[in-house]
Design an enzyme around this catalytic site. Structure first.
Site, PDB file in Angstrom:
ATOM      1  N   HIS A 106      -2.887   7.302   6.876  1.00 27.70           N
ATOM      2  CA  HIS A 106      -1.918   8.230   6.274  1.00 27.70           C
ATOM      3  C   HIS A 106      -2.613   9.508   5.781  1.00 27.70           C
ATOM      4  CE1 HIS A 106       2.066   6.470   6.171  1.00 27.70           C
ATOM      5  NE2 HIS A 106       1.625   5.320   5.713  1.00 27.70           N
ATOM      6  N   GLN A 118       2.835  10.047   1.195  1.00 26.46           N
ATOM      7  CA  GLN A 118       4.153   9.401   1.236  1.00 26.46           C
ATOM      8  C   GLN A 118       5.021   9.766   0.034  1.00 26.46           C
ATOM      9  OE1 GLN A 118       2.417   5.299   2.145  1.00 26.46           O
ATOM     10  NE2 GLN A 118       4.360   5.286   3.239  1.00 26.46           N
ATOM     11  N   GLY A 152       0.837  -1.194   0.000  1.00 35.89           N
ATOM     12  CA  GLY A 152       0.000   0.000   0.000  1.00 35.89           C
ATOM     13  C   GLY A 152       0.866   1.236   0.000  1.00 35.89           C
ATOM     14  N   HIS A 176      -4.350   1.152   7.472  1.00 39.48           N
ATOM     15  CA  HIS A 176      -3.023   1.778   7.536  1.00 39.48           C
ATOM     16  C   HIS A 176      -2.938   2.944   6.538  1.00 39.48           C
ATOM     17  CE1 HIS A 176       1.526   1.516   7.911  1.00 39.48           C
ATOM     18  NE2 HIS A 176       1.376   2.246   6.824  1.00 39.48           N
ATOM     19  N   GLU A 177      -3.399   2.699   5.297  1.00 39.24           N
ATOM     20  CA  GLU A 177      -3.272   3.735   4.249  1.00 39.24           C
ATOM     21  C   GLU A 177      -4.208   4.906   4.501  1.00 39.24           C
ATOM     22  OE1 GLU A 177      -0.700   3.590   2.576  1.00 39.24           O
ATOM     23  OE2 GLU A 177      -0.287   1.494   3.029  1.00 39.24           O
ATOM     24  N   CYS A 196       5.992   0.264   7.362  1.00 39.24           N
ATOM     25  CA  CYS A 196       5.579   1.414   6.561  1.00 39.24           C
ATOM     26  C   CYS A 196       6.776   1.840   5.717  1.00 39.24           C
ATOM     27  CB  CYS A 196       5.150   2.553   7.489  1.00 39.24           C
ATOM     28  SG  CYS A 196       4.638   4.035   6.589  1.00 39.24           S
ATOM     29  N   LEU A 197       6.554   2.078   4.422  1.00 45.39           N
ATOM     30  CA  LEU A 197       7.665   2.464   3.542  1.00 45.39           C
ATOM     31  C   LEU A 197       8.287   3.795   3.968  1.00 45.39           C
ATOM     32  CD1 LEU A 197       6.221   1.437   0.045  1.00 45.39           C
ATOM     33  CD2 LEU A 197       7.871   0.185   1.466  1.00 45.39           C
TER      34      LEU A 197
HETATM   35 NI    NI Z   1       2.613   3.492   5.734  1.00 47.26          NI
END
Ligand code: NI
Length: 171
Positions: A139, A51, A46, A135-136, A93-94
């Site tokens: 963000h 991000q 995701g 999670h997304e 998380c990236l």
């Molecule tokens: Ni993340």
């Protein structure tokens, strides 16, 4: 095009993103394409627009990590309609590479979102998909998985990241 992923510490990650208002544009299409490309290049399931430093309510998800073309999901201006049950599982998380922790999430969700053309649809998710959706969408509200951890764990991770920043290893 693979975009640069911003790391924890950048204020865009902790800012509430603005709704998408222009649909069907070449800009929106290429943002979506680039976000998928960036997500796959980084082996994520995701990725949310903040991000890649775009503070808009848009996220791409693929729990199959590129294995199943039907698993690709674009969620624009998403809103949860239903959240049920609970699941605990490891999340990363990236934007916070190298850290993974157990996070409690709803087990099943239903949400309403818009597609690239602006059309509204509903979609259900459970297990990994439900986790990725939560999670997304967090963000888009400037919330990171760290916010779901105990203060103790969060501070420990923040301290480790501060050391990485000082060492020039967090860019
Ligand atoms: Ni993340």
């Amino acid at each position: 095009m693979v975009l640069r992923i911003v790391k924890y510490g950048d204020p865009v990650l902790e800012t509430k993103a603005a709704p998408v208002t222009q649909f069907g544009t070449p800009e929106l299409r290429s943002l979506v394409d680039n976000m998928f490309e960036t997500m796959y290049a980084n082996k994520g399931v995701g990725l949310a627009a903040p991000q890649v430093a775009v503070s808009q309510r848009l996220t791409v998800i693929d729990p199959s990590a590129g294995e199943d073309p039907n698993a690709k999901l674009v969620l624009i201006n998403p809103e949860f309609i239903v959240k049920e049950g609970a699941q605990v599982g490891e999340e990363g998380c990236l934007s916070i590479p190298g850290f993974r922790e157990d996070v409690k999430r709803a087990a099943k969700v239903r949400l309403r979102a818009q597609n690239v053309e602006g059309g509204t649809f509903e979609v259900d998710g459970e297990e990994l998909l439900a986790r990725a959706m939560q999670h997304e969408i967090d963000h888009l509200d400037g919330v990171l998985f760290l916010n779901h951890l105990s203060l103790l764990k969060r501070d420990l991770i923040r301290r480790k990241i501060r050391k990485l920043v000082k060492a020039g290893e967090w860019q």
